[in-house]
Design a protein around this motif. Structure first.
Motif, PDB file in Angstrom:
ATOM      1  N   PHE A   6      26.764  28.237  49.063  1.00 20.21           N
ATOM      2  CA  PHE A   6      26.721  30.089  48.557  1.00 20.21           C
ATOM      3  C   PHE A   6      28.366  29.957  49.126  1.00 20.21           C
ATOM      4  N   LEU A   7      28.750  29.875  50.394  1.00 24.21           N
ATOM      5  CA  LEU A   7      29.736  30.386  51.282  1.00 24.21           C
ATOM      6  C   LEU A   7      30.896  29.768  50.634  1.00 24.21           C
ATOM      7  N   ARG A   8      31.005  28.403  50.144  1.00 20.25           N
ATOM      8  CA  ARG A   8      31.714  27.739  49.873  1.00 20.25           C
ATOM      9  C   ARG A   8      32.424  28.440  48.343  1.00 20.25           C
ATOM     10  N   SER A   9      31.364  28.411  47.292  1.00 18.57           N
ATOM     11  CA  SER A   9      31.702  28.514  46.158  1.00 18.57           C
ATOM     12  C   SER A   9      32.353  30.365  46.066  1.00 18.57           C
ATOM     13  N   SER A  10      32.181  30.889  47.038  1.00 22.12           N
ATOM     14  CA  SER A  10      32.175  32.696  47.004  1.00 22.12           C
ATOM     15  C   SER A  10      33.714  32.624  48.098  1.00 22.12           C
ATOM     16  N   PHE A  11      34.012  31.709  48.699  1.00 25.53           N
ATOM     17  CA  PHE A  11      35.649  30.913  49.240  1.00 25.53           C
ATOM     18  C   PHE A  11      36.370  31.453  48.184  1.00 25.53           C
ATOM     19  N   SER A  12      35.603  30.128  47.148  1.00 25.65           N
ATOM     20  CA  SER A  12      37.252  29.931  46.132  1.00 25.65           C
ATOM     21  C   SER A  12      37.009  31.111  44.695  1.00 25.65           C
ATOM     22  N   TYR A  13      36.405  32.300  44.694  1.00 24.95           N
ATOM     23  CA  TYR A  13      36.046  33.249  44.191  1.00 24.95           C
ATOM     24  C   TYR A  13      37.182  34.357  44.913  1.00 24.95           C
ATOM     25  N   PRO A 112      37.455  27.801  34.253  1.00 27.41           N
ATOM     26  CA  PRO A 112      36.504  27.664  33.367  1.00 27.41           C
ATOM     27  C   PRO A 112      35.364  26.446  34.223  1.00 27.41           C
ATOM     28  N   GLN A 113      36.097  25.545  34.933  1.00 22.32           N
ATOM     29  CA  GLN A 113      35.294  24.799  35.505  1.00 22.32           C
ATOM     30  C   GLN A 113      34.565  24.768  36.734  1.00 22.32           C
ATOM     31  N   LEU A 114      34.667  25.798  37.936  1.00 20.28           N
ATOM     32  CA  LEU A 114      34.392  26.788  38.721  1.00 20.28           C
ATOM     33  C   LEU A 114      33.123  27.531  38.165  1.00 20.28           C
ATOM     34  N   GLU A 115      33.164  28.482  37.421  1.00 22.44           N
ATOM     35  CA  GLU A 115      32.310  28.569  36.997  1.00 22.44           C
ATOM     36  C   GLU A 115      30.850  27.961  36.462  1.00 22.44           C
ATOM     37  N   VAL A 116      31.179  26.883  35.806  1.00 19.14           N
ATOM     38  CA  VAL A 116      30.513  25.940  34.873  1.00 19.14           C
ATOM     39  C   VAL A 116      29.763  24.990  35.956  1.00 19.14           C
ATOM     40  N   MET A 117      30.027  24.833  37.249  1.00 16.79           N
ATOM     41  CA  MET A 117      29.391  24.428  38.692  1.00 16.79           C
ATOM     42  C   MET A 117      28.654  25.292  39.097  1.00 16.79           C
ATOM     43  N   THR A 118      29.617  26.722  39.131  1.00 21.70           N
ATOM     44  CA  THR A 118      28.312  27.830  39.948  1.00 21.70           C
ATOM     45  C   THR A 118      27.491  27.873  39.284  1.00 21.70           C
ATOM     46  N   LEU A 119      27.331  28.147  38.146  1.00 19.04           N
ATOM     47  CA  LEU A 119      26.477  28.514  37.063  1.00 19.04           C
ATOM     48  C   LEU A 119      24.902  27.617  36.951  1.00 19.04           C
ATOM     49  N   ASN A 120      26.040  26.212  36.977  1.00 15.78           N
ATOM     50  CA  ASN A 120      24.621  24.655  37.031  1.00 15.78           C
ATOM     51  C   ASN A 120      24.229  25.062  39.110  1.00 15.78           C
ATOM     52  N   SER A 121      25.026  25.529  39.508  1.00 19.67           N
ATOM     53  CA  SER A 121      24.007  25.547  41.389  1.00 19.67           C
ATOM     54  C   SER A 121      23.457  25.937  41.423  1.00 19.67           C
ATOM     55  N   ILE A 122      23.536  27.384  40.480  1.00 19.67           N
ATOM     56  CA  ILE A 122      22.383  28.360  40.870  1.00 19.67           C
ATOM     57  C   ILE A 122      21.452  28.206  39.808  1.00 19.67           C
ATOM     58  N   ARG A 123      21.557  27.459  38.751  1.00 16.13           N
ATOM     59  CA  ARG A 123      20.435  27.531  37.993  1.00 16.13           C
ATOM     60  C   ARG A 123      20.875  29.049  36.598  1.00 16.13           C
ATOM     61  N   ARG A 124      21.796  28.985  36.327  1.00 13.35           N
ATOM     62  CA  ARG A 124      22.183  30.143  35.818  1.00 13.35           C
ATOM     63  C   ARG A 124      21.606  31.325  36.645  1.00 13.35           C
ATOM     64  N   SER A 125      21.503  32.491  37.386  1.00 17.68           N
ATOM     65  CA  SER A 125      20.837  32.654  37.761  1.00 17.68           C
ATOM     66  C   SER A 125      22.011  34.118  37.467  1.00 17.68           C
ATOM     67  N   ALA A 126      21.853  35.106  37.286  1.00 16.62           N
ATOM     68  CA  ALA A 126      22.881  36.149  36.627  1.00 16.62           C
ATOM     69  C   ALA A 126      22.912  36.628  37.567  1.00 16.62           C
ATOM     70  N   LYS A 127      21.696  36.978  38.734  1.00 18.00           N
ATOM     71  CA  LYS A 127      21.742  37.446  40.160  1.00 18.00           C
ATOM     72  C   LYS A 127      22.612  37.106  41.439  1.00 18.00           C
ATOM     73  N   ILE A 128      22.349  35.616  41.381  1.00 16.05           N
ATOM     74  CA  ILE A 128      23.268  34.779  42.053  1.00 16.05           C
ATOM     75  C   ILE A 128      24.279  34.756  42.073  1.00 16.05           C
TER      76      ILE A 128
END
Length: 386
Positions: A6-13, A112-128
């Motif tokens: 979560f932290l790693r993805s958040s830093f990039s965003y 685009p790649q960051l979005e796809v990687m993030t959505l895949n890692s969180i199993r497309r959870s809108a909340k997360i």
């Protein structure tokens, strides 16, 4: 989702959208500081934005073929930082255009790649997803406020120093994130998206989004200069921009609850209608601080709510093997074509400030037409049951 991931993805965003917090309000000021006219500023911003038409698609095709989203993200971050540094020494029109266009071409490889990687890692959870994307909004606010103060204290040339720091931070953050292992069969079995792209429902959705992005032309191109012409203090740019993103953050926090009660179609229509009203307020009553505050609060719908609904639409419309290309077509077309046309028209209509009301009226009309089109988006069974 593990806290480290979560932290790693958040830093990039944080760093990615932090750069937007610098570029959106202050790139026009930087160009104005180099004595470019409003028409030239509009042309430069149009060319800069047009790279989103080609860049995301090229990178997405490469990502789908290789499955190496992370490698593309890191390469894009490094080369974007490298080309941005040339702005330290460039002052003439075409060198600045080339530098910004090349920087943007590599920068478009990231989201685009960051979005796809993030959505895949969180199993497309809108909340997360909303919570991770929240850190992008925080980065936007932080650097919009800091950049506004620094530029006011020094000069518009501070833009390049702040931009380099952000891009270097973005590159370092990409070294921390990891990509899940992908089976070879998942890499090679990619399906054609032609049928999905020429689907009438997607076409209506696409054009409505393009019109929304076109309507942002005067705002993205001349907002800081508009406030300056209306004799707002220098820090007002960062404050008002930040207020808009705070409203956006609030929407991201409650996005999951909103999607439980309203369809994607209804959210898109609502966002477009309120955005049209926003540009009317800004163009005709911009000299009122209260009105400007209200118009920035509406940014919650103009960007935050619309962006979340668009991501949901794309996730439901495209198959898993099509996600990279679907995201790329959307970003390239809507943000690229719509943004470029909007920036160019704003530059033509602005007339160094004399045509500001006309420019915002154009934006108001574009968003309103987009809302009418969005009424014809069909609601899928998946949307009804969401």
């Amino acid at each position: 989702m593990k806290s480290a991931l979560f932290l790693r993805s958040s830093f990039s965003y944080f760093w990615y959208f932090g750069l937007l917090g610098l570029i959106i309000p202050f790139l026009p000021l930087f160009l104005d500081g180099k004595n470019f006219s409003s028409v030239e500023i509009g042309e430069i911003l149009a060319i800069f934005t047009a790279t989103k038409i080609i860049g995301p698609t090229l990178w997405a095709v490469l990502a789908d073929k290789t499955g190496q989203q992370l490698g593309i993200i890191r390469l894009g971050a490094f080369l974007a930082c490298a080309f941005f540094t040339f702005l330290f020494w460039l002052n003439d029109y075409w060198p600045v255009v080339f530098c910004l266009a090349t920087f943007s071409l590599f920068w478009t490889a990231i989201l685009p790649q960051l979005e796809v990687m993030t959505l895949n890692s969180i199993r497309r959870s809108a909340k997360i997803y909303a919570r991770i994307r929240l850190w992008g909004s925080i980065g936007f606010i932080f650097f919009a406020v800091v950049a506004g103060k620094v530029i006011e204290e020094f000069s518009s040339e501070a833009f390049t120093y702040i931009g380099f720091i952000i891009l270097f931070g973005l590159f370092l953050s990409t070294l921390l994130i990891k990509q899940s292992k992908i089976k070879q069969s998942q890499i090679t079995k990619t399906s054609s998206i032609k049928g999905k792209l020429f689907n009438i429902n997607f076409s209506v959705f696409f054009i409505a989004g393009l019109l929304l992005q076109l309507s942002f032309g005067p705002y993205y191109s001349f907002f800081a200069l508009y406030l300056r012409d209306l004799q707002y203090p220098g820090f007002a740019v960062g404050i008002l921009i930040s207020l808009g993103v705070i409203a956006e953050i609030t929407i991201f926090i409650y996005a999951g609850k909103i999607f439980k009660h309203f369809s994607v179609k209804n959210i898109l229509v609502f966002s477009l209608i309120t955005t049209s009203f926003r540009w009317f307020l800004m163009g005709h009553l911009g000299d009122s601080m209260l009105v400007m505050i209200l118009s920035q609060v509406i940014h919650a719908a103009s960007f935050g709510l619309y962006h979340s609904a668009s991501i949901q639409f794309l996730q439901r419309h495209f198959d898993p093997s099509q996600q990279n290309r679907g995201q790329a077509v959307y970003i390239g077309g809507v943000y690229g074509i719509g943004g470029a046309i909007g920036a160019y028209l704003a530059g033509v209509l602005w007339l160094n400030g004399a045509g500001s009301t006309t420019a915002f009226d154009m934006a108001m009309l574009a968003a309103f037409i987009g809302a009418i089109l969005a009424l014809f988006i069909k609601v899928s069974d998946r949307d009804k049951n969401a």
